[in-house]
Design an enzyme around this catalytic site. Structure first.
Site, PDB file in Angstrom:
ATOM      1  CE  LYS A  66      -8.175  -0.370   5.537  1.00 34.83           C
ATOM      2  NZ  LYS A  66      -6.884  -0.393   4.854  1.00 34.83           N
ATOM      3  CG  ASP A  87       0.180  -2.505   6.457  1.00 33.34           C
ATOM      4  OD1 ASP A  87      -0.824  -2.673   7.171  1.00 33.34           O
ATOM      5  OD2 ASP A  87       0.195  -1.764   5.456  1.00 33.34           O
ATOM      6  CD  GLN A 132      -7.272  -5.020   3.316  1.00 35.43           C
ATOM      7  OE1 GLN A 132      -8.449  -5.350   3.434  1.00 35.43           O
ATOM      8  NE2 GLN A 132      -6.903  -3.764   3.217  1.00 35.43           N
ATOM      9  CG  HIS A 151      -1.906   0.905   1.450  1.00 33.63           C
ATOM     10  ND1 HIS A 151      -1.710   2.210   1.829  1.00 33.63           N
ATOM     11  CD2 HIS A 151      -3.254   0.754   1.301  1.00 33.63           C
ATOM     12  CE1 HIS A 151      -2.887   2.813   1.903  1.00 33.63           C
ATOM     13  NE2 HIS A 151      -3.836   1.962   1.584  1.00 33.63           N
ATOM     14  CB  CYS A 187      -3.555   3.114  -1.644  1.00 32.13           C
ATOM     15  SG  CYS A 187      -4.723   4.391  -1.258  1.00 32.13           S
TER      16      CYS A 187
HETATM   17  C1  LIG Z   1      -5.944   0.505   4.684  1.00 32.77           C
HETATM   18  C2  LIG Z   1      -4.538   0.121   4.618  1.00 32.77           C
HETATM   19  C3  LIG Z   1      -3.522   0.975   5.071  1.00 32.77           C
HETATM   20  C4  LIG Z   1      -3.786   2.370   5.546  1.00 32.77           C
HETATM   21  O1  LIG Z   1      -4.584   2.393   6.675  1.00 32.77           O
HETATM   22  P1  LIG Z   1      -5.116   3.785   7.265  1.00 32.77           P
HETATM   23  O2  LIG Z   1      -6.163   3.374   8.226  1.00 32.77           O
HETATM   24  O3  LIG Z   1      -5.638   4.561   6.092  1.00 32.77           O
HETATM   25  O4  LIG Z   1      -3.946   4.456   7.896  1.00 32.77           O
HETATM   26  C5  LIG Z   1      -2.226   0.519   5.024  1.00 32.77           C
HETATM   27  N1  LIG Z   1      -1.928  -0.713   4.572  1.00 32.77           N
HETATM   28  C6  LIG Z   1      -2.873  -1.562   4.128  1.00 32.77           C
HETATM   29  C7  LIG Z   1      -2.483  -2.925   3.659  1.00 32.77           C
HETATM   30  C8  LIG Z   1      -4.205  -1.175   4.140  1.00 32.77           C
HETATM   31  O5  LIG Z   1      -5.138  -2.023   3.695  1.00 32.77           O
END
Ligand SMILES: *Cc1c(COP(=O)(O)O)cnc(C)c1O
Length: 410
Positions: free
Chosen positions: A230, A204, A207, A127, A368
Site C-alpha cells: 500500500k 494497524d 492504511q 478490517h 473487509c
Molecule cells: C489492507 C489492510 C489490511 C490487510 O493488509 P494485508 O496486506 O492484506 O495483510 C489490514 N488492515 C487494514 C486497515 C488494511 O487497510
C-alpha cells in the site's frame, strides 16, 4: 484540512508509474483503488529486476559473494524501515509477509500471556484481519473481546472507550486509519489511556502509512504493523514493529530455519531478535524493494503527499455530492483521501461494473469491514481512494462515469 498546494509536479510524478500509461476498455486507466493496493514506481520495479538479474541468493547463510550481497541489501532495507518508523533499534523491526501476518504473530504470541476473563478491546472500524485473529485468541484463552463503537460520521465513540478500559484490559487494537471510510482515529489518546491501565496497544498502520509518516517512539506504541504494497512496494512483504521488551517476552510464531540458535532433538534455543520471528527464507527481493519504495515516498515527502491528497479529497467530495441521490459514508473532519459512497436504490456492484467499462478502477463491496456495513445497514459501498499520483481531471472522469451509471441504472 490544509489548503496549501503540494510542492511537486504531479505530471512528473505520474511518469514514474509505467502502469498509468495503459488503457482499460479503450480508455485511459484511472486508478482509484489505492486503499487496496498502490501502484509501483519504476525505481521499485528496477530494484526487483536488479535483484533477480544480479544477486539472487539466500540470505544469512552463505559465505559466498552473492549471499553476502543479498544479506547486506536485506539488512539495509530493515534499517530503512527502522528509520522511516523511527524505531529505536533495527532488531525491533520484523520483516513479515504483510499486515495480516504481523497481526497474527502478536495474536498468537499472546496466547500464554492471557487468562480467562482478561479483556481485549478492538474498534468498530476494524478490517477483518484485525478482528478474526483476536476472536481466535479469545477462543484459545477465554479472554473477552470488547468493541469501541462508532457513530454516524464513522468516528469512534471515545467516551465508551473510557468506560471499557479497566484493570482487566490487557490489549487494545485499532487501525490508525479506517480502510473502508478513511477516518483517522485518535491513536495518541487511545495509546495513552490504554497504558494508564497497563494494557499493550497494537496499531494497524496498513492504511495510514501511505499518507502519514508515523513515529513509533513518539507514539510510545507497543506494536505497529504495515504492508509494503500500500506504500508503492510489492505484495507479500510488510513489517511489524514491537518494543524490544515485548518482542523478548513473546514466543516465536513459527519454527524453522533462521530462527534458531542451537538445535538438538532434546532442546532448541532460539535466535535473538529479529530472527526469532523470521523463520524460513523470507521474501528477500520484496524486503529490498520495500526499502526502495520507502525511499521513493520520502523523496516526494509525506507533508507534500498529505497536502496534495487533502486537496483531492476536498475536490472529490464536493464534486461527487453534486450527483443527486449520492450519499457519502464516513464524514469525519479527520479523514484521508478515501470516499465511500452509494447512490440511492442502486447496488454498488452495478456502479463499479459500469465505471470499469469506462476505464476507472474503484472498489465495491464491504472492504473487509462487514461490521461497518452492518452499522449503516448497507450491503457495501463504492470506494474511490486517491493517491498522490491521481489528478482532479481523473476525479472529473469518475464523476461523469458515476452520472452515466446512474442514468443507465435508474
Ligand atoms: C489492507 C489492510 C489490511 C490487510 O493488509 P494485508 O496486506 O492484506 O495483510 C489490514 N488492515 C487494514 C486497515 C488494511 O487497510
Amino acid at each position: 484540512m490544509q489548503k496549501e498546494i503540494a510542492m511537486f509536479d504531479v505530471q512528473k510524478v505520474r511518469e514514474d508509474f509505467p502502469i498509468l500509461k495503459r488503457t482499460v476498455n479503450g480508455k485511459p486507466l484511472v486508478y482509484f483503488d489505492n486503499a487496496a493496493t498502490s501502484q509501483t514506481p519504476q525505481v521499485v520495479i528496477d530494484a526487483i529486476v536488479d535483484y533477480y538479474s544480479s544477486y539472487n541468493a539466500n540470505i544469512h547463510r552463505g559465505v559466498h559473494t552473492l549471499s553476502q550481497e543479498a544479506t547486506d541489501a536485506y539488512e539495509i532495507a530493515r534499517k530503512k524501515v527502522q528509520q522511516h518508523f523511527n524505531a529505536k533499534h533495527s532488531y525491533e523491526i520484523i520483516l513479515t509477509s504483510g499486515t495480516t501476518h504481523s497481526i497474527n504473530i502478536i495474536a498468537t504470541g499472546f496466547t500464554n500471556l492471557l487468562t480467562k476473563g482478561d479483556e481485549i478491546i478492538v474498534s468498530a472500524l476494524e478490517h477483518h484481519s484485525n478482528i478474526v485473529p483476536w476472536q481466535m485468541l479469545c477462543e484459545r484463552t477465554g479472554a473477552i473481546l470488547k468493541v469501541i463503537p462508532m457513530n454516524e460520521e464513522g468516528e469512534l465513540v471515545m467516551s465508551v472507550y473510557d468506560e471499557l478500559l479497566t484493570e482487566r484490559t490487557k490489549l487494545v487494537f485499532t487501525n490508525h486509519i479506517s480502510n473502508a471510510l478513511g477516518t483517522i482515529n485518535p491513536i495518541e489518546e487511545i495509546i495513552e489511556k490504554a497504558h494508564k491501565v497497563g494494557a499493550a496497544v497494537l496499531i494497524d498502520g496498513a492504511q495510514s502509512c501511505p499518507h502519514i509518516k508515523p513515529d513509533v517512539q513518539e507514539l510510545d506504541v507497543d506494536f505497529y504493523v504495515a504492508s509494503a504494497h500500500k506504500l508503492c512496494g510489492p505484495t507479500g512483504v510488510g513489517m511489524l514493529y514491537g518494543k524490544e521488551e515485548w518482542l523478548e517476552k513473546l514466543p516465536p510464531y513459527q519454527g524453522g530455519g533462521e530462527m534458531i540458535d542451537q538445535v538438538t532433538f532434546e532442546k532448541t534455543t532460539y535466535a535473538g531478535l529479529p530472527h526469532k520471528f523470521e523463520a524460513g527464507t523470507p521474501n528477500i527481493c520484496g524486503g529490498i524493494a520495500f526499502g526502495v519504495a520507502l525511499d521513493y515516498m520520502n523523496s516526494i515527502g509525506f507533508d507534500n503527499i498529505a497536502a496534495y491528497e487533502n486537496d483531492l479529497l476536498e475536490y472529490g467530495t464536493q464534486k461527487l455530492l453534486e450527483v443527486e441521490g449520492l450519499k457519502i459514508y464516513g464524514t469525519s473532519k479527520n479523514k484521508t483521501s478515501v470516499i465511500s459512497f452509494n447512490i440511492e436504490n442502486i447496488h454498488p456492484y452495478d456502479i463499479g461494473t459500469i465505471v470499469d467499462k469506462l476505464g476507472i478502477a474503484v472498489r465495491t463491496g464491504h472492504h473487509c469491514a462487514q461490521p461497518i456495513m452492518d452499522f449503516y445497514k448497507i450491503p457495501g459501498t463504492v470506494r474511490a481512494s486517491f493517491s498522490f499520483y491521481n489528478t482532479k481531471e481523473e476525479i472529473d472522469a469518475l464523476v461523469a462515469a458515476v452520472q452515466k451509471a446512474k442514468t443507465m441504472l435508474s
